[in-house]
Design a protein around this motif. Structure first.
Motif, PDB file in Angstrom:
ATOM      1  N   PRO A 383       0.791  -1.233   0.000  1.00 17.64           N
ATOM      2  CA  PRO A 383       0.000   0.000   0.000  1.00 17.64           C
ATOM      3  C   PRO A 383       0.823   1.283   0.000  1.00 17.64           C
ATOM      4  O   PRO A 383       0.364   2.305  -0.501  1.00 17.64           O
ATOM      5  N   ALA A 384       2.033   1.233   0.537  1.00 17.40           N
ATOM      6  CA  ALA A 384       2.843   2.444   0.589  1.00 17.40           C
ATOM      7  C   ALA A 384       3.457   2.788  -0.758  1.00 17.40           C
ATOM      8  O   ALA A 384       3.915   3.918  -0.962  1.00 17.40           O
ATOM      9  N   HIS A 385       3.459   1.826  -1.685  1.00 15.68           N
ATOM     10  CA  HIS A 385       4.227   2.032  -2.911  1.00 15.68           C
ATOM     11  C   HIS A 385       3.433   1.740  -4.189  1.00 15.68           C
ATOM     12  O   HIS A 385       4.017   1.405  -5.222  1.00 15.68           O
ATOM     13  N   GLY A 386       2.126   1.883  -4.115  1.00 12.30           N
ATOM     14  CA  GLY A 386       1.297   1.716  -5.301  1.00 12.30           C
ATOM     15  C   GLY A 386      -0.036   2.421  -5.122  1.00 12.30           C
ATOM     16  O   GLY A 386      -0.602   2.397  -4.020  1.00 12.30           O
ATOM     17  N   MET A 387      -0.551   3.033  -6.186  1.00  9.12           N
ATOM     18  CA  MET A 387      -1.807   3.772  -6.084  1.00  9.12           C
ATOM     19  C   MET A 387      -2.986   2.828  -5.872  1.00  9.12           C
ATOM     20  O   MET A 387      -3.818   3.042  -4.991  1.00  9.12           O
ATOM     21  N   GLU A 388      -3.081   1.757  -6.692  1.00  6.82           N
ATOM     22  CA  GLU A 388      -4.169   0.787  -6.492  1.00  6.82           C
ATOM     23  C   GLU A 388      -4.001   0.048  -5.168  1.00  6.82           C
ATOM     24  O   GLU A 388      -4.975  -0.256  -4.492  1.00  6.82           O
ATOM     25  N   ASP A 389      -2.734  -0.216  -4.820  1.00 10.25           N
ATOM     26  CA  ASP A 389      -2.452  -0.885  -3.548  1.00 10.25           C
ATOM     27  C   ASP A 389      -2.982  -0.063  -2.375  1.00 10.25           C
ATOM     28  O   ASP A 389      -3.525  -0.594  -1.396  1.00 10.25           O
TER      29      ASP A 389
END
Length: 974
Positions: A383-389
Motif C-alpha cells: 500500500p505504501a508504494h502503489g496507487m491501487e495498492d
C-alpha cells in the motif's frame, strides 16, 4: 513575355501571347505604325515575325507606347535579406503594431472575444513550439479584432518550478543557500528568459499589450492564487493526508502526473515469487491436494516486497492449482503439472506467510484492479508504494508503512540488511537475493516496459507515501482521485500553513490564508521568509501564540500556479461571464494546464474557465522526428527570421514563419525545416506578385471619386464581385473555425482559378488599351480595388506585415490610416444579382467549347459564331452583346476572340472549313423555379482582320492600321 491563361472545361489552358516587354524600359514593344483612315493605308516599318509576333525593329517601335496604360507601382516585386528584415521592422513602427492592442481595447465594441493565454514556461529561449502556439493565437485575435470585436488577450508566463531552480543554480546546487538566495537566483533567471521570449513574440508580430502581462511570481497574481486556494480549502477540498505520491529521488520532491514522462524502454528485474499459504481459504480447505500450497505472484518491482501487506485476486477469474515438476517429470518439457481449476472467489479468507519477513502473515483479498493480461493474476500489494495498492489498504484497513526515504533509499523499517540501500539498484538486488535465500524465488527475468520518469531529471521515480496537501474531487475524476498540490522546494508560492512546534498540528484557515494573501499582494511571496512569524500570523490568532508555531516549508505545485490563472486574469474582466471564449495550447496540456484550470475553476465556481478548447500538435522536424540538439534537427525561429550561417539559412522574415503556422495542419504534429520554409516563401512571393499586379493597375485610381456603381459595370466585373463575396464568406468561416490552413487553400484557389487564369487574362486589353476614364476601364478598376482590398484584409491575420505594406500603397484611404484599424472585408449582398451568374457562366461554357476547338492556338486569331435558339440562354448572351456581330462587346472580351457573331441559327454561307462544336447549358434561376437546358452551336474560323499595332488584337482593317477603338483613343489624345 506576358501570357494570358484561358480556362476551359477540359482542363487545358490556351496561352495567348500578349506583349513583349522592352529590355530597356519595361514597356510594351509595339509594331510601329500610323493610324489609318478609310481613305488612306499606312505602311509599317517592320517585317517578318518572331514567335508568332511581328519582328520589332525600326524607329517606330515606341510610337504608341505612351498611349498604353501599363501597370505602375512602387510596391516591390521581391524583398529579400536585410531589406526584408528592415521593411518588416519599419512596418511595425509605422503602422503602430505596439499600440494596436491598446487601441482596440479603448474602442467601443458590442461583442468581445477572449482568448486566455496559457503561460509558456520561463526556463529558456524561444523555440518553434512557442512560434506555433503564439502565432496561431495571434491569427485568431487579429481576425476577431478586424471583425470589430474587442479582443481580450493578456500574455503570461509560468515562472516557478524545479527546472527554473535547477538552471538558475547550475552547478552550485542548493547546498548552503537560504530559500531567499535560491529564490533570488531563480527569479533573475526567469526574468531573463521572459525578456528573451517576449522580444521574440513581439518580433513575430503578436498583438498584445506587452507592458501588461501576467507572471505567476507577481504578488498580485499570487494573492489571487491564494484566494482560489482558500476557497477550495474552506470547502474541504484541500486537506493534509498521508498518501502515496510519485516521488522523484533525483529532484527531492513529489510530482504530479503531468510532470511525469513514461520511458517505454525501461528495464526491470521482474520476479515470480511464492507466498506460502499458512491458512487455507475455508471453501477449499478440505480439497484434496492442497497440502503445502503457495500463491505465485509476479512483480517488476521486487524492492517493494518487504512492504507487502496482502496478495490480491480477481473474484470472477479462473485460476489453476498446479504442481511443480520434479526432475523425472521435466522430460515432458513442462514447468508445471495442471491439477485442477479454481474460481477466484474461493480464495476468500486465505492467509499467506510473507516470504522475507519471519512471523509476518498477509491476507488474500479481492480487488477490481487485478487483471489477467500480465503476470499470474495474483498481485503482490504494498500500500505504501502503489496507487491501487493504497486503495485496497483504505478499503481493508491495512497498514501503510513507508520503507523508503526521500533520497530513494530504504529506511530503518526495512531492516538492517536493506537500510541505506537505493531501492532501484542495490536495494532491488538485495531483495531478490533474500527471496533466493528463503527459497521463494521461482524465476527471474528482464522485463522491458513503460515506467514513469521525472520529466526534468530524466531519472526514474518511485511511489512512496508522504504527508502532503492534496486536492480531492472524487466525483469529477475517473482515474486520479486526488491531486498532490504540495512540493518540497523553495522556488514557488509558499503554502500558507503553520505547524505547532510540539504537536505538529497544522494551522490553516480563512484568516491565515487571507492575511498571507494580502501580504503577498503588497510585498510579494518572499515575505514568507523575510517577515517574522508574528507578522505572518493574522490578528485573529493571538500574538502570544506566535512562538508556538513554525511556518511551513512547502510550495504549491506549479500546475496549481498556472491553473489559477483564470482567477488572476479573467475574473472581473467581463460583466456577465468571466469565462474565456477559448483556450489554445498543445496536446501536452490536456493533462496539464487544461486540466488544472478546469479542476480549480469547477471547485471554486462550479463552471469551466473556458467555453471551448483548441488543441494543437507539436513542432517536429521535416522527417517527423522530435527536435533534438544532439541530432542537430532543431529549427531556431530567430534563425528562420534573421538568417543563419551560409546560404542554406536565408533570412525569411516573420511573415514566412507565420505562413508556415497558418498553412500547417496544426491539429496534428507540424513539420518544419528548409523545404517547408522555402515553400512558404515561394507561396508568399506568388501572392506578392498578384498584389503587385492589382496595385499596378490601380495607379491614379481613387475609388472614393471614380468607382463605378455595380449596376453599370460589365457583367464579368459584376460576376467577379459575386465571386469575391463568396470568397470572403469562405475565408470568414475558416478563420472562425481556427482553420487558417483552409484560409490559405481558399486564397490560393481564388487567385489561381478566378483571378490569374480567368479574370486577369480577360481584362488586360480593357485595362491597358481602353481610354483611361472610360466606363469599361473604371468598371474594371473598381473591381480590382475591391479584390485588392478583400484579398489584403483576408491575409492580414496571417501576414500582417505584408498586408500593411500593401495598404500603404493602396488607393482609397488617408495615408495615416492602417489596415488593422479599418475593419474586415467589406463584401456586399448587392453584388449578387439574379441572372448575372448564369449569364457569365453560360458564356464561359461556350468559351470552353471554343477553346477546346482550337487547342494550343491563339484565340485572338479566330472569329467565333455562336448560334442559340431563342430562349433564356440567347437572352442572356444578348445582354453581353446586343448587336449581331462585334469585336468590342462584353461577349467578345470574354471569349478573347477577334470577333463574335451571335445568332439564333447558323448562317447559310458558313465557311465550309469552319470548326464546329456543340454543347448545352442548364439555366437554374430562383432556386430551381426556372430551369431550362439550352443547346448551342459554335463555328470557329480564322479571322480575316489584321492585327492592330497598338492593342495587338486582330481587329484592324489592314496590317499597319489601328483598329477603330485604338484609332479613336489615339486621335482624342492628340
Amino acid at each position: 513575355m506576358l501570357r494570358l491563361l484561358c480556362r476551359s472545361s477540359a482542363g487545358s489552358q490556351t496561352l495567348v501571347r500578349w506583349a513583349r516587354r522592352s529590355q530597356r524600359g519595361g514597356g510594351l514593344l509595339l509594331h510601329g505604325a500610323r493610324s489609318c483612315t478609310s481613305s488612306r493605308r499606312c505602311h509599317g516599318t517592320g517585317s517578318g515575325e518572331v514567335n508568332g509576333q511581328p519582328a520589332e525593329n525600326g524607329s517606330g517601335n515606341a510610337l504608341y507606347r505612351d498611349s498604353v496604360l501599363l501597370p505602375k507601382t512602387e510596391f516591390p516585386m521581391k524583398l529579400t535579406g536585410q531589406k526584408l528584415l528592415d521593411r518588416e521592422l519599419q512596418i511595425q513602427q509605422e503602422c503602430g503594431f505596439a499600440d494596436l492592442y491598446s487601441w482596440q481595447r479603448e474602442r467601443k465594441a458590442k461583442n468581445k472575444f477572449c482568448l486566455h493565454d496559457g503561460p509558456p514556461y520561463a526556463n529558456g529561449d524561444p523555440h518553434v513550439g512557442h512560434a506555433l502556439n503564439k502565432i496561431l493565437k495571434d491569427i485568431r485575435n487579429r481576425f476577431e479584432m478586424l471583425r470589430g470585436r474587442q479582443v481580450h488577450y493578456i500574455p503570461g508566463w509560468d515562472c516557478h518550478g524545479l527546472p527554473i531552480e535547477l538552471k538558475a543554480l547550475g552547478d552550485l546546487g542548493t547546498s548552503g543557500l537560504s530559500p531567499l538566495q535560491i529564490r533570488q537566483k531563480a527569479r533573475e533567471f526567469a526574468e531573463g528568459a521572459i525578456a528573451r521570449q517576449k522580444a521574440a513574440f513581439q518580433r513575430w508580430g503578436v498583438m498584445a499589450d506587452w507592458d501588461q502581462c501576467y507572471y505567476t511570481f507577481d504578488g498580485t497574481y499570487e494573492a489571487a492564487q491564494l484566494k482560489v486556494f482558500q476557497e477550495m480549502h474552506s470547502k474541504g477540498l484541500i486537506y493534509q493526508d498521508y498518501k502515496p505520491v510519485f516521488w522523484s529521488p533525483s529532484s527531492g520532491t513529489a510530482l504530479a502526473e503531468a510532470e511525469l514522462e513514461y520511458n517505454p524502454e525501461h528495464v526491470s528485474r521482474a520476479v515470480y515469487a511464492t507466498f506460502p499459504l499458512v491458512t487455507l481459504p475455508p471453501k477449499i480447505a478440505s480439497q484434496e491436494g492442497m497440502e503445502s500450497v503457495s500463491v505465485l505472484v509476479w512483480t517488476t518491482q521486487p524492492w517493494t516486497i518487504p512492504a507487502n501487506q496482502a496478495v490480491c485476486y480477481m473474484p470472477n477469474a479462473q485460476y489453476s492449482v498446479v504442481k511443480r515438476a520434479d526432475n523425472s517429470e521435466k522430460r515432458r518439457a513442462e514447468l508445471f503439472l495442471h491439477l485442477f481449476p479454481l474460481l477466484g472467489s474461493l480464495l476468500e479468507g486465505g492467509i499467506c506467510k510473507h516470504p522475507t519477513i519471519p512471523d509476518k502473515q498477509v491476507p488474500l483479498l479481492p480487488a477490481n484492479h487485478v487483471t489477467m493480461v500480465k503476470g499470474t493474476g495474483l498481485v503482490h500489494t504494498a500500500p505504501a508504494h502503489g496507487m491501487e495498492d493504497y486503495s485496497v489498504a483504505s478499503q481493508f484497513k491495512l497498514p501503510v508503512e513507508c520503507m523508503v526515504d526521500e533520497d530513494g533509499t530504504f529506511n530503518e523499517l526495512a531492516g538492517p540488511e536493506l537500510q541505506k540501500l537505493s531501492v532501484m539498484t542495490e536495494g532491488n538486488d538485495k531483495v531478490i537475493s533474500m527471496l533466493k535465500q528463503c527459497n521463494a524465488l521461482l524465476k527471474e527475468e528482464q522485463c522491458v516496459h513503460s515506467y514513469p520518469y521525472d520529466w526534468r531529471t530524466k531519472q526514474p521515480v518511485v511511489i512512496r507515501p508522504s504527508k502532503q496537501l492534496v486536492f480531492s474531487l472524487l466525483t469529477m475524476l475517473d482515474r486520479r482521485t486526488y491531486w498532490c498540490i504540495s512540493r518540497q522546494r523553495s522556488w514557488g508560492v509558499p503554502i500558507p500553513v503553520f505547524y505547532h512546534k510540539e504537536s505538529g498540528e497544522a494551522l490553516i484557515n480563512k484568516y491565515t490564508v487571507s492575511h498571507i494573501a494580502q501580504l503577498f499582494k503588497e510585498k510579494g511571496s518572499d515575505c514568507w521568509w523575510e517577515l517574522p512569524i508574528e507578522t505572518l500570523l493574522p490578528p485573529e490568532v493571538k500574538a502570544g501564540a506566535a512562538s508556538d508555531y513554525v511556518r511551513g516549508e512547502d510550495v504549491l505545485d506549479i500546475w496549481f500556479d498556472s491553473g489559477a490563472s483564470w482567477a488572476a486574469v479573467l475574473e472581473g474582466t467581463f460583466e456577465s461571464d468571466s469565462r474565456a471564449d477559448v483556450y489554445v495550447e498543445g496536446k501536452d496540456q490536456i493533462g496539464g494546464w487544461f486540466q488544472s484550470s478546469l479542476l480549480t475553476s469547477v471547485a471554486v465556481r462550479n463552471k469551466a474557465p473556458y467555453k471551448s478548447l483548441v488543441v494543437h500538435g507539436f513542432a517536429v522536424s521535416e522527417k517527423g522526428e522530435k527536435m533534438s540538439k544532439s541530432v542537430g534537427n532543431v529549427v531556431d525561429p530567430d534563425v528562420v527570421i534573421n538568417g543563419g550561417k551560409g546560404p542554406t539559412e536565408p533570412a525569411y522574415g516573420a511573415d514566412v514563419l507565420r505562413w508556415w503556422v497558418a498553412e500547417s495542419n496544426v491539429f496534428s504534429d507540424v513539420q518544419i525545416g528548409p523545404s517547408a520554409l522555402s515553400s512558404a516563401r515561394d507561396s508568399i512571393s506568388k501572392l506578392r506578385n498578384t498584389l503587385k499586379f492589382l496595385l499596378g493597375n490601380l495607379q491614379g485610381f481613387d475609388p472614393r471619386l471614380q468607382a463605378v456603381d455595380p449596376k453599370q459595370m460589365h457583367y464579368i466585373d459584376q460576376y467577379m464581385l459575386h465571386l469575391l463575396r463568396e470568397y470572403s464568406i469562405k475565408v470568414t468561416d475558416a478563420y472562425s473555425e481556427f482553420d487558417a490552413g483552409r484560409v490559405i487553400r481558399v486564397l490560393q484557389a481564388f487567385i489561381t482559378r478566378e483571378l490569374s487564369s480567368f479574370y486577369f487574362s480577360i481584362i488586360k486589353d480593357r485595362l491597358y488599351c481602353d481610354a483611361e476614364d472610360s466606363l469599361g476601364r473604371r468598371s474594371c478598376q473598381t473591381v480590382l480595388e475591391e479584390i485588392l482590398d478583400g484579398v489584403t484584409r483576408s491575409i492580414a491575420p496571417i501576414l500582417p506585415h505584408m498586408a500593411e505594406e500593401v495598404y500603404l500603397h493602396a488607393p482609397g484611404h488617408d495615408k495615416e490610416e492602417t489596415l488593422f484599424k479599418s475593419g474586415w472585408i467589406k463584401s456586399s449582398s448587392v453584388w449578387r444579382r439574379p441572372g448575372l451568374e448564369e449569364a457569365v457562366e453560360g458564356a464561359c461554357a461556350i468559351r470552353d467549347s471554343f477553346l477546346s476547338s482550337i487547342p494550343g492556338k491563339n484565340a485572338a486569331r479566330y472569329d467565333l459564331t455562336v448560334a442559340i435558339e431563342p430562349g433564356l440562354l440567347f437572352e442572356l448572351m444578348e445582354s453581353l452583346q446586343e448587336e449581331p456581330t462585334s469585336t468590342t462587346s462584353q461577349l467578345a472580351e470574354l471569349m478573347m476572340a477577334a470577333r463574335v457573331n451571335l445568332a439564333t441559327k447558323m448562317p447559310r454561307d458558313l465557311d465550309p472549313e469552319a470548326l464546329l462544336n456543340h454543347g448545352t447549358f442548364l439555366i437554374n434561376l430562383e432556386g430551381g423555379v426556372i430551369r431550362e437546358e439550352s443547346a448551342y452551336s459554335i463555328a470557329v474560323t480564322p479571322t480575316s482582320a489584321a492585327r492592330c499595332p497598338r492593342c495587338r488584337r486582330y481587329t484592324a482593317n489592314s496590317a499597319d492600321c489601328l483598329c477603330p477603338r485604338c484609332q479613336s483613343i489615339v486621335s482624342q489624345a492628340h
